[in-house]
Design a protein around this motif. Structure first.
Motif, short mmCIF file in Angstrom:
data_model
loop_
_atom_site.label_atom_id
_atom_site.label_comp_id
_atom_site.label_asym_id
_atom_site.label_seq_id
_atom_site.Cartn_x
_atom_site.Cartn_y
_atom_site.Cartn_z
N GLY A 172 0.63 -1.28 -0.19
CA GLY A 172 0.29 -0.28 0.12
C GLY A 172 0.92 1.42 -0.32
N SER A 173 -0.09 2.67 -0.17
CA SER A 173 1.09 3.52 0.03
C SER A 173 0.69 4.80 0.78
N ILE A 174 0.73 5.37 1.23
CA ILE A 174 0.66 6.61 1.85
C ILE A 174 1.11 8.33 1.82
N VAL A 175 0.27 9.29 1.10
CA VAL A 175 0.90 10.46 0.66
C VAL A 175 0.44 11.49 1.70
N PHE A 176 1.40 12.51 2.32
CA PHE A 176 1.10 13.54 3.44
C PHE A 176 0.77 14.22 2.34
N THR A 177 -0.03 15.70 2.57
CA THR A 177 0.02 16.48 2.04
C THR A 177 1.17 17.85 2.93
N THR A 178 2.23 18.32 2.29
CA THR A 178 3.24 19.52 2.72
C THR A 178 2.03 20.92 2.37
N VAL A 179 3.52 20.98 1.94
CA VAL A 179 3.03 22.40 1.63
C VAL A 179 4.67 22.84 0.01
N SER A 180 4.20 24.02 -0.99
CA SER A 180 5.50 24.38 -1.30
C SER A 180 6.48 25.92 -0.73
N ASN A 181 7.33 24.93 -0.47
CA ASN A 181 7.96 25.75 1.13
C ASN A 181 9.08 26.72 0.26
N ASP A 182 9.58 26.42 -0.61
CA ASP A 182 11.10 27.11 -1.25
C ASP A 182 11.26 28.49 -1.59
N GLN A 183 9.82 29.00 -1.38
CA GLN A 183 9.49 30.70 -1.76
C GLN A 183 7.81 30.67 -1.05
N ILE A 184 8.24 31.72 0.40
CA ILE A 184 6.84 31.63 1.13
C ILE A 184 6.68 33.07 0.72
N PHE A 185 5.72 33.43 2.10
CA PHE A 185 5.30 35.04 2.05
C PHE A 185 5.34 35.37 3.22
N PRO A 186 5.54 36.40 4.02
CA PRO A 186 6.27 36.56 5.74
C PRO A 186 4.74 36.58 6.23
N GLY A 187 4.53 35.89 7.54
CA GLY A 187 2.92 35.49 8.20
C GLY A 187 2.70 34.05 8.34
N LEU A 208 9.14 -0.08 4.77
CA LEU A 208 10.10 -0.84 3.03
C LEU A 208 10.21 -1.68 3.41
N PRO A 209 10.12 -2.45 4.94
CA PRO A 209 9.74 -3.61 5.26
C PRO A 209 8.49 -4.39 4.93
N ARG A 210 7.22 -3.46 5.11
CA ARG A 210 6.09 -4.18 4.61
C ARG A 210 5.87 -3.36 2.71
N ASP A 211 6.42 -2.94 1.97
CA ASP A 211 6.19 -2.72 1.18
C ASP A 211 5.29 -1.90 1.21
N ILE A 212 5.59 -0.41 1.62
CA ILE A 212 4.36 0.58 2.03
C ILE A 212 5.70 1.65 1.57
N ARG A 213 5.52 2.10 0.14
CA ARG A 213 5.37 3.39 0.21
C ARG A 213 4.94 4.87 0.90
N VAL A 214 6.08 5.41 1.10
CA VAL A 214 5.34 7.06 1.75
C VAL A 214 5.96 8.28 0.98
N ASN A 215 4.69 9.09 0.53
CA ASN A 215 5.58 10.54 -0.15
C ASN A 215 4.38 11.68 0.33
N SER A 216 5.34 12.49 -0.83
CA SER A 216 4.09 13.85 -0.36
C SER A 216 4.24 14.18 -1.59
N ILE A 217 2.71 15.15 -1.29
CA ILE A 217 2.57 16.72 -2.77
C ILE A 217 2.97 17.76 -1.49
N ALA A 218 3.44 18.69 -2.28
CA ALA A 218 3.64 19.42 -2.39
C ALA A 218 2.85 20.53 -2.49
N PRO A 219 1.79 21.62 -2.35
CA PRO A 219 0.82 22.57 -3.46
C PRO A 219 1.22 23.35 -2.90
#
Length: 256
Positions: free
Chosen positions: A136-151, A174-185
């Motif tokens: 199976g797989s797990i997908v986190f939602t992070t954020v496009s953090n390379d350029q950010i606004f104050p606050g 990995l030993p359970r063959d579970i993939r973990v990735n993130s999307i960074a909107p």
């Protein structure tokens, strides 16, 4: 997507946290359109009811759950086990942001943002990971953090924490063959724009700034984010430990 994929996920099971509005609801819809059975969570009974009406499918199961409450996270695990048994995909999408400058951040606001975004995400995965099937797989939602606004110091810090432990969990599972990735909107057009208590005027200003800062010149759609999330969960079978920007070039150093 429905036409291209038909019901290729029929028989698959998924959990989407923070699935009542915006990107989360789009992920739920994309999954159910492809035939998957989905539990999705939210804190508001009203939003859960509105989402269920909008989704209009027996494949979607709304559950009220608070990602900042350890007892609620534990109860969610029990409910997922009872309703779905095992799951194939886990999308950890809940999040909240507040615009506060250095001087404005309080201990309460800091804790609130970290509790939802970082602590809640981690312990949700800790509780639900035993239910994720091998392969199976797990997908986190992070954020496009390379350029950010104050606050957005607390929010950006919390999402960086999520990105960090997503990579660690990719190694641990990995030993359970579970993939973990993130999307960074990047700038995505949602009802709240991901920010708590945003007025219509602030939302319009935020969109204008986002369009100006995005090389592609527009905000992304929730459907585009959902497509990227499902790609990582379903199609990208040789990919783990990746954070995929879905940001119109926002954090990629592309001239605009």
């Amino acid at each position: 997507m429905t036409t291209r994929h038909s019901k290729d996920l029929a028989g698959k099971k998924a959990v989407v946290t923070g699935g009542t509005i915006g990107m989360g609801q789009a992920v739920v819809r994309a999954l159910t359109d492809r035939g998957a059975e989905v539990i999705y969570t939210g804190r508001s009974e009203n939003r859960l009811a509105e989402a269920q009406a909008a989704l209009d499918t027996p494949l979607a199961h709304p559950i009220r759950s608070d990602a900042t409450d350890m007892a609620a996270i534990d109860a969610l695990g029990d409910q997922v086990a009872d309703i779905l048994g095992s799951i194939d995909y886990l999308f950890v999408n809940q999040g909240v942001a507040e615009f506060q400058t250095l001087e404005e951040v309080t201990e309460d606001s800091w804790d609130r943002i970290f509790d939802v975004n970082a602590k809640g995400s981690f312990f949700t995965v800790q509780r639900l990971a035993p239910l994720v099937s091998e392969g199976g797989s797990i997908v986190f939602t992070t954020v496009s953090n390379d350029q950010i606004f104050p606050g957005l110091s607390a929010y950006s810090g919390a999402k960086e924490a999520v990105a960090a432990f997503a990579k660690v969990l990719a190694a641990e599972l990995l030993p359970r063959d579970i993939r973990v990735n993130s999307i960074a909107p990047g700038f995505i057009l949602t009802p709240t724009m991901g920010v708590a208590e945003l007025t219509e005027e602030q939302r319009s200003e935020f969109i204008e700034q986002g369009n100006a800062s995005t090389p592609m010149g527009r905000g992304g759609t929730v459907e585009e984010v959902a497509a990227a999330a499902l790609y990582l969960a379903v199609e990208a079978t040789f990919t783990t430990g990746l954070e995929l920007p879905v940001d119109g070039g926002f954090g990629q150093g592309i001239g605009h």
